[in-house]
Design an enzyme around this catalytic site. Structure first.
Site, PDB file in Angstrom:
ATOM      1  N   THR A  58     -94.867  33.670  21.432  1.00 41.38           N
ATOM      2  CA  THR A  58     -93.977  32.551  21.777  1.00 41.38           C
ATOM      3  C   THR A  58     -92.948  33.090  22.757  1.00 41.38           C
ATOM      4  O   THR A  58     -92.133  33.949  22.397  1.00 41.38           O
ATOM      5  CB  THR A  58     -93.252  32.030  20.518  1.00 41.38           C
ATOM      6  OG1 THR A  58     -94.231  31.600  19.577  1.00 41.38           O
ATOM      7  CG2 THR A  58     -92.345  30.854  20.873  1.00 41.38           C
TER       8      THR A  58
ATOM      9  N   LYS B 294     -94.976  23.946  22.419  1.00 41.35           N
ATOM     10  CA  LYS B 294     -94.511  24.676  21.227  1.00 41.35           C
ATOM     11  C   LYS B 294     -92.993  24.521  21.042  1.00 41.35           C
ATOM     12  O   LYS B 294     -92.520  24.246  19.940  1.00 41.35           O
ATOM     13  CB  LYS B 294     -94.892  26.150  21.374  1.00 41.35           C
ATOM     14  CG  LYS B 294     -94.119  27.111  20.503  1.00 41.35           C
ATOM     15  CD  LYS B 294     -94.892  27.591  19.320  1.00 41.35           C
ATOM     16  CE  LYS B 294     -93.964  28.345  18.372  1.00 41.35           C
ATOM     17  NZ  LYS B 294     -94.570  28.812  17.194  1.00 41.35           N
TER      18      LYS B 294
ATOM     19  N   LYS C 197     -84.794  31.740  17.404  1.00 37.91           N
ATOM     20  CA  LYS C 197     -85.424  32.172  18.664  1.00 37.91           C
ATOM     21  C   LYS C 197     -86.036  30.970  19.394  1.00 37.91           C
ATOM     22  O   LYS C 197     -85.806  30.769  20.581  1.00 37.91           O
ATOM     23  CB  LYS C 197     -86.517  33.209  18.362  1.00 37.91           C
ATOM     24  CG  LYS C 197     -87.340  33.575  19.585  1.00 37.91           C
ATOM     25  CD  LYS C 197     -88.622  34.337  19.248  1.00 37.91           C
ATOM     26  CE  LYS C 197     -89.517  34.426  20.476  1.00 37.91           C
ATOM     27  NZ  LYS C 197     -90.790  35.069  20.237  1.00 37.91           N
TER      28      LYS C 197
HETATM   29  P1  NAD Z   1     -93.818  41.369  15.066  1.00 36.38           P
HETATM   30  O1  NAD Z   1     -92.497  41.870  15.502  1.00 36.38           O
HETATM   31  O2  NAD Z   1     -94.225  41.496  13.638  1.00 36.38           O
HETATM   32  O3  NAD Z   1     -94.985  42.048  15.955  1.00 36.38           O
HETATM   33  C1  NAD Z   1     -94.864  42.337  17.304  1.00 36.38           C
HETATM   34  C2  NAD Z   1     -95.591  43.649  17.559  1.00 36.38           C
HETATM   35  O4  NAD Z   1     -95.592  43.925  18.963  1.00 36.38           O
HETATM   36  C3  NAD Z   1     -94.908  44.850  16.877  1.00 36.38           C
HETATM   37  O5  NAD Z   1     -95.845  45.501  16.029  1.00 36.38           O
HETATM   38  C4  NAD Z   1     -94.478  45.742  18.051  1.00 36.38           C
HETATM   39  O6  NAD Z   1     -94.574  47.132  17.766  1.00 36.38           O
HETATM   40  C5  NAD Z   1     -95.477  45.329  19.114  1.00 36.38           C
HETATM   41  N1  NAD Z   1     -95.063  45.611  20.493  1.00 36.38           N
HETATM   42  C6  NAD Z   1     -93.887  45.308  21.109  1.00 36.38           C
HETATM   43  N2  NAD Z   1     -93.932  45.692  22.405  1.00 36.38           N
HETATM   44  C7  NAD Z   1     -95.147  46.237  22.617  1.00 36.38           C
HETATM   45  C8  NAD Z   1     -95.791  46.812  23.740  1.00 36.38           C
HETATM   46  N3  NAD Z   1     -95.167  46.891  24.921  1.00 36.38           N
HETATM   47  N4  NAD Z   1     -97.045  47.294  23.596  1.00 36.38           N
HETATM   48  C9  NAD Z   1     -97.680  47.210  22.394  1.00 36.38           C
HETATM   49  N5  NAD Z   1     -97.128  46.684  21.285  1.00 36.38           N
HETATM   50  C10 NAD Z   1     -95.882  46.204  21.397  1.00 36.38           C
HETATM   51  O7  NAD Z   1     -93.838  39.825  15.523  1.00 36.38           O
HETATM   52  P2  NAD Z   1     -94.800  38.664  14.932  1.00 36.38           P
HETATM   53  O8  NAD Z   1     -94.140  37.996  13.774  1.00 36.38           O
HETATM   54  O9  NAD Z   1     -96.184  39.190  14.820  1.00 36.38           O
HETATM   55  O10 NAD Z   1     -94.695  37.602  16.124  1.00 36.38           O
HETATM   56  C11 NAD Z   1     -95.400  37.787  17.339  1.00 36.38           C
HETATM   57  C12 NAD Z   1     -95.166  36.552  18.205  1.00 36.38           C
HETATM   58  O11 NAD Z   1     -95.640  35.392  17.507  1.00 36.38           O
HETATM   59  C13 NAD Z   1     -93.695  36.292  18.528  1.00 36.38           C
HETATM   60  O12 NAD Z   1     -93.600  35.838  19.850  1.00 36.38           O
HETATM   61  C14 NAD Z   1     -93.301  35.217  17.534  1.00 36.38           C
HETATM   62  O13 NAD Z   1     -92.249  34.388  17.996  1.00 36.38           O
HETATM   63  C15 NAD Z   1     -94.607  34.429  17.420  1.00 36.38           C
HETATM   64  N6  NAD Z   1     -94.774  33.700  16.161  1.00 36.38           N
HETATM   65  C16 NAD Z   1     -94.476  34.294  14.978  1.00 36.38           C
HETATM   66  C17 NAD Z   1     -94.648  33.566  13.796  1.00 36.38           C
HETATM   67  C18 NAD Z   1     -94.342  34.202  12.465  1.00 36.38           C
HETATM   68  O14 NAD Z   1     -94.273  33.462  11.456  1.00 36.38           O
HETATM   69  N7  NAD Z   1     -94.151  35.523  12.361  1.00 36.38           N
HETATM   70  C19 NAD Z   1     -95.107  32.245  13.841  1.00 36.38           C
HETATM   71  C20 NAD Z   1     -95.448  31.676  15.065  1.00 36.38           C
HETATM   72  C21 NAD Z   1     -95.272  32.422  16.226  1.00 36.38           C
END
Ligand code: NAD
Length: 298
Positions: free
Chosen positions: A96, A171, A246
């Site tokens: 997102t 979204k 966010k």
């Molecule tokens: P998270 O923080 O758990 O995971 C993100 C991952 O990306 C981490 O493991 C981090 O180490 C990795 N990362 C960051 N920079 C990187 C890079 N340059 N190279 C490789 N890896 C890298 O976040 P999440 O909860 O999995 O969310 C991911 C996305 O999905 C976000 O944009 C969030 O807004 C969206 N989202 C999350 C949810 C939820 O409920 N968690 C729901 C809908 C959407």
């Protein structure tokens, strides 16, 4: 079955990778965090030495990263996947992120002769694990035609919303409405409490009357009426309040850049900002009813 590169194995990316492996795809993945890489390996992914390496031999490269700056840093990295993939590879960003960064990512992909989609999700970690996410997708029709079946391995509803950035736009509009409606639902139940109504009586009325909305019928912020809602589990997320803040901030950024007057969205952003600062960032966003009660003297 496809050969897929996957970058970002966090709360969402990890279970999404597991569903791709389960569907029979060959997935090579990378994350900056060692713990996330280990989890990706346990889920059946091959782990690459760096983000660029996931694209070797890949037909599709998926990113699931925290924010626009992370996605653009991967897309702009001269040793990154965009520069190592074969021309015509499909890049799908499921993170997102803000609409402007999403459109920049499409432009970078186009200049590198790749196809691209923005495909943010709703459904949270539960939906990612169960493979029941909703994908809101933006990008060219030929890119969507290539990506749809792979997205269907991770979700149950795939909506092509339009051109570049349209998925992110849909979204943030949806989540702005959700953020507002959850606060409004909290206010209705807090007022009902003060007026002596039971939660169940108010639910029975609203859920079949003109105030009906998802925040009441599927995610009721008080314990009882909807047994699966986080209110029954001390507001464990679910969808954390920090993620709602966010998304509201992304919506307000877009409102500002398009000169759209979103007065209630702005107020909801202020309420969630205060709620997060007060130490509730890790609670489910429906716990915002506690903020309503606190403002009303407890
Ligand atoms: P998270 O923080 O758990 O995971 C993100 C991952 O990306 C981490 O493991 C981090 O180490 C990795 N990362 C960051 N920079 C990187 C890079 N340059 N190279 C490789 N890896 C890298 O976040 P999440 O909860 O999995 O969310 C991911 C996305 O999905 C976000 O944009 C969030 O807004 C969206 N989202 C999350 C949810 C939820 O409920 N968690 C729901 C809908 C959407």
């Amino acid at each position: 079955m496809a050969t897929i590169g996957f970058i970002g194995l966090g709360n969402m990316g990890g279970p999404m990778l597991a569903n791709l492996v389960r569907a029979g795809h060959q997935v090579t993945a990378y994350d900056l965090s060692e713990a996330a890489r280990d989890a990706g390996k346990a889920a059946g992914g091959a782990i690459a030495a760096g983000a660029g390496d996931v694209s070797k031999g890949a037909e599709i490269v998926i990113t699931m990263l925290p924010a626009g700056r992370h996605v653009l840093s991967v897309y702009q990295d001269p040793t990154g996947p965009l520069h190592q993939a074969a021309p015509g590879t499909l890049f799908i960003d499921c993170s997102t992120i803000d609409v402007t960064s999403a459109r920049s990512a499409h432009e970078l992909a186009r200049r590198a002769n790749m196809l691209s989609l923005d495909a943010p999700v709703s459904g949270g970690v539960g939906g990612a694990t169960a493979g029941t996410l909703t994908f809101m997708v933006g990008g060219a029709p030929e890119a969507f035609a290539r990506g749809e079946s792979v997205l269907a391995n991770m979700g149950k509803k795939i909506v092509h919303c339009g051109g570049d950035g349209a998925g992110q736009a849909a979204k943030i509009c949806n989540n702005m409405l959700l953020g507002i409606s959850m606060i409004a639902t909290g206010e209705a139940f807090a007022l009902g409490e003060r007026l002596g109504l039971t939660h169940q009586a108010l639910f029975d009325v609203i859920s079949t009357a003109s105030g009906q909305c998802w925040s009441v019928t599927s995610y009721c912020p008080v314990p009882g009426p909807v047994p699966a809602s986080p209110a029954n589990n001390d507001y464990k997320p679910g969808f954390a309040a920090e993620l709602m803040l966010k998304d509201l901030s992304l919506a307000l950024e877009a409102a500002q850049s398009t000169a759209t007057d979103c007065a209630l969205g702005k107020h909801a952003q202020e309420i969630y900002a205060r709620f997060n600062t007060a130490g509730h960032a890790g609670e489910d966003f429906s716990a915002v009813i506690r903020d309503v009660r606190a403002r009303s003297g407890g």
